[in-house]
Design a protein around this motif. Structure first.
Motif, PDB file in Angstrom:
ATOM      1  N   SER A  75       0.936  -1.274   0.017  1.00  0.00           N
ATOM      2  CA  SER A  75       0.027   0.050  -0.222  1.00  0.00           C
ATOM      3  C   SER A  75       0.893   1.106  -0.064  1.00  0.00           C
ATOM      4  O   SER A  75       1.753   1.071   0.668  1.00  0.00           O
ATOM      5  CB  SER A  75      -0.824  -0.040   1.034  1.00  0.00           C
ATOM      6  OG  SER A  75      -1.804  -1.342   1.101  1.00  0.00           O
ATOM      7  N   HIS A 110       0.693  -4.542   2.055  1.00  0.00           N
ATOM      8  CA  HIS A 110      -0.872  -4.226   1.521  1.00  0.00           C
ATOM      9  C   HIS A 110      -1.720  -4.665   2.484  1.00  0.00           C
ATOM     10  O   HIS A 110      -1.553  -5.835   2.779  1.00  0.00           O
ATOM     11  CB  HIS A 110      -1.202  -4.826   0.075  1.00  0.00           C
ATOM     12  CG  HIS A 110      -2.605  -4.637  -0.381  1.00  0.00           C
ATOM     13  ND1 HIS A 110      -2.799  -3.103  -0.573  1.00  0.00           N
ATOM     14  CD2 HIS A 110      -3.513  -5.255  -0.633  1.00  0.00           C
ATOM     15  CE1 HIS A 110      -4.347  -2.969  -0.856  1.00  0.00           C
ATOM     16  NE2 HIS A 110      -4.601  -4.430  -1.095  1.00  0.00           N
ATOM     17  N   HIS A 112      -5.867  -3.954   3.385  1.00  0.00           N
ATOM     18  CA  HIS A 112      -7.090  -3.030   2.982  1.00  0.00           C
ATOM     19  C   HIS A 112      -7.899  -2.446   4.031  1.00  0.00           C
ATOM     20  O   HIS A 112      -8.316  -1.441   4.114  1.00  0.00           O
ATOM     21  CB  HIS A 112      -8.164  -4.065   2.197  1.00  0.00           C
ATOM     22  CG  HIS A 112      -9.038  -5.012   2.868  1.00  0.00           C
ATOM     23  ND1 HIS A 112      -8.465  -6.244   3.092  1.00  0.00           N
ATOM     24  CD2 HIS A 112     -10.278  -4.943   3.526  1.00  0.00           C
ATOM     25  CE1 HIS A 112      -9.212  -7.154   3.890  1.00  0.00           C
ATOM     26  NE2 HIS A 112     -10.277  -6.371   4.374  1.00  0.00           N
ATOM     27  N   ASP A 115      -5.816   0.549   4.675  1.00  0.00           N
ATOM     28  CA  ASP A 115      -5.897   1.247   3.716  1.00  0.00           C
ATOM     29  C   ASP A 115      -7.060   2.125   3.782  1.00  0.00           C
ATOM     30  O   ASP A 115      -7.275   3.433   3.858  1.00  0.00           O
ATOM     31  CB  ASP A 115      -6.002   0.652   2.487  1.00  0.00           C
ATOM     32  CG  ASP A 115      -4.820  -0.189   1.902  1.00  0.00           C
ATOM     33  OD1 ASP A 115      -3.788   0.112   2.459  1.00  0.00           O
ATOM     34  OD2 ASP A 115      -4.933  -0.899   0.791  1.00  0.00           O
ATOM     35  N   TYR A 127      -1.797   1.322  -4.556  1.00  0.00           N
ATOM     36  CA  TYR A 127      -1.142  -0.160  -4.395  1.00  0.00           C
ATOM     37  C   TYR A 127      -0.224  -0.206  -5.340  1.00  0.00           C
ATOM     38  O   TYR A 127      -0.439   0.270  -6.694  1.00  0.00           O
ATOM     39  CB  TYR A 127      -2.552  -1.074  -4.696  1.00  0.00           C
ATOM     40  CG  TYR A 127      -1.715  -2.434  -4.907  1.00  0.00           C
ATOM     41  CD1 TYR A 127      -1.883  -3.319  -3.894  1.00  0.00           C
ATOM     42  CD2 TYR A 127      -1.472  -3.016  -6.244  1.00  0.00           C
ATOM     43  CE1 TYR A 127      -1.187  -4.813  -4.020  1.00  0.00           C
ATOM     44  CE2 TYR A 127      -0.971  -4.359  -6.456  1.00  0.00           C
ATOM     45  CZ  TYR A 127      -0.742  -5.264  -5.342  1.00  0.00           C
ATOM     46  OH  TYR A 127      -0.496  -6.443  -5.516  1.00  0.00           O
TER      47      TYR A 127
END
Length: 163
Positions: A75, A110, A112, A115, A127
């Motif tokens: 991320s 990464h 989510h 994020d 990303y």
């Protein structure tokens, strides 16, 4: 099998490359495969983080293998406001998230959920597949030894975290 036992500041001609993600660059004992297919073992001091560009050698200084940081799913957070970026670092650090900090940008593996948290704070999150070079912990052997940044290391401390 080749055994690479130390990082060197004075390499001879590079005789191979090893491409490793961060999870393997923090291990002191691991079997790896060089880019030419040769098997090798890393036997390194504990607490040493390998960085892209480091060169490893064997005990006899006969082999010189360049370390390449492998691209990983990251991320990538962008923010022009240093205060908001500092708040993001605080919240991610409170969760013990390894971070790569670049002016105006943060990178982490990464995730989510993270994020979404940062987007709610008004940050732009994208990303990318990039090499990951996280910051050193303040007490890591790597930061004291070479002034490099290092990986996330767990530590014992008396304060509480709000998770």
């Amino acid at each position: 099998m080749l055994y690479l036992t130390q990082r060197t500041a004075n390499p001879g001609p590079v005789t191979g490359r090893v491409i490793l993600p961060i999870d393997l660059r923090v291990k002191s004992r691991v079997k790896v495969t060089l880019d030419d297919g040769r098997a090798a073992g890393l036997i390194l001091p504990r607490g040493l983080l390998l960085r892209g560009g480091d060169v490893l050698t064997d005990a006899d200084n006969q082999l010189f293998v360049a370390v390449v940081a492998a691209p990983e799913a990251l991320s990538v957070v962008h923010c022009a406001d240093p205060f908001v970026l500092a708040k993001a670092c605080y919240h991610l650090g409170n969760r013990h998230v390894p971070l790569e900090i670049i002016p105006g940008e943060l990178r982490y593996h990464h995730d989510h959920v993270l994020d979404d948290m940062l987007r709610q704070m008004g940050l732009t999150v994208g990303y990318a597949q990039l090499p990951f070079e996280p910051e050193a912990g303040a007490y890591s052997a790597e930061s004291r030894e070479h002034g490099h940044h290092s990986s996330h290391h767990h530590h014992e401390h008396p304060h509480e975290h709000n998770h």
